[in-house]
Design a protein around this motif. Sequence first.
Motif, mmCIF file in Angstrom:
data_model
loop_
_atom_site.group_PDB
_atom_site.id
_atom_site.type_symbol
_atom_site.label_atom_id
_atom_site.label_comp_id
_atom_site.label_asym_id
_atom_site.label_seq_id
_atom_site.Cartn_x
_atom_site.Cartn_y
_atom_site.Cartn_z
ATOM 1 N N CYS A 162 -72.798 15.056 2.229
ATOM 2 C CA CYS A 162 -71.620 15.420 1.434
ATOM 3 C C CYS A 162 -70.762 16.492 2.095
ATOM 4 O O CYS A 162 -69.739 16.892 1.534
ATOM 5 C CB CYS A 162 -72.034 15.872 0.038
ATOM 6 S SG CYS A 162 -73.000 17.410 0.001
ATOM 7 N N CYS A 172 -77.152 15.352 -3.502
ATOM 8 C CA CYS A 172 -75.702 15.565 -3.441
ATOM 9 C C CYS A 172 -75.042 15.403 -4.805
ATOM 10 O O CYS A 172 -74.102 16.127 -5.150
ATOM 11 C CB CYS A 172 -75.077 14.595 -2.430
ATOM 12 S SG CYS A 172 -75.652 14.828 -0.729
ATOM 13 N N GLN A 176 -72.856 18.313 -6.651
ATOM 14 C CA GLN A 176 -71.447 18.136 -6.974
ATOM 15 C C GLN A 176 -71.148 18.482 -8.429
ATOM 16 O O GLN A 176 -69.989 18.784 -8.780
ATOM 17 C CB GLN A 176 -71.011 16.689 -6.682
ATOM 18 C CG GLN A 176 -71.070 16.309 -5.209
ATOM 19 C CD GLN A 176 -70.145 17.141 -4.348
ATOM 20 O OE1 GLN A 176 -69.103 17.605 -4.813
ATOM 21 N NE2 GLN A 176 -70.518 17.335 -3.089
#
Length: 246
Positions: A162, A172, A176
Amino acid sequence: MLAEVLQLQEMLFHEEIIRSNICPRMAPSELMAYCNICMESKPLHQFVDINFCSHKFCLGCMSMYISAKLDEDAANIRCPEPGCRVGVLEPLSFQYLLPSDTFERWCDSLCQSTIRAKFYCPFKDCSALLEAGGGGDEEEEEEEVISASECPHCNRLFCAQCKEPWHHGLDCREFQKLGEDERGREDLQLWELAAKQKWQRCPNCMITVERIDGCRFMRCRCGQCFCYICASPMSQEDHYCFECQS
């Protein structure tokens, strides 16, 4: 007969002198050429040649043309003559003709154009240009996907998937979901522990909760009802999660 020959030679000599006085030969610095960009006639020594074609343009126009192309993120710059498909501009031909900053921008643009997949170091105090690796061979596809990678400039770890600072213990997708103020070193250690303990976050206020016992139905202090397994909203009446379908 000899006298006639000498007389003819003298006449030709005087004629040559008269012709040179009326139409003197121009020095190379006085030869003129026409620039199709600025549409002006200028001394020929102010013009530059373009590789693989016969077009010429004045140095001032070419400098502005190259600068404009670089502003458009163009690296391979072609002849500005409309319809010309063979003329190519090479940086080394303009090394001593362009301003130093324009020449350096051109070289940097050419270097960056050779990088297949580029990104920048995620740490703001570094931001070095990096190249994403990865080949298309079957053997490489069978290898384990690279996760952590080290920036060769600042020597800090980042996620190769990422392109964010390394988030050990979190995938990831989970990373996020974190806010910008939740990605510090101490925060990541907390979320790593939360992932191991399988703690969940309220989808409304994002507070972390831990289930001690009971079903997957959770009611946060903010009033939000959600599933402890997937954090999807749940109905308070039937305690049914449509995401987990249970």
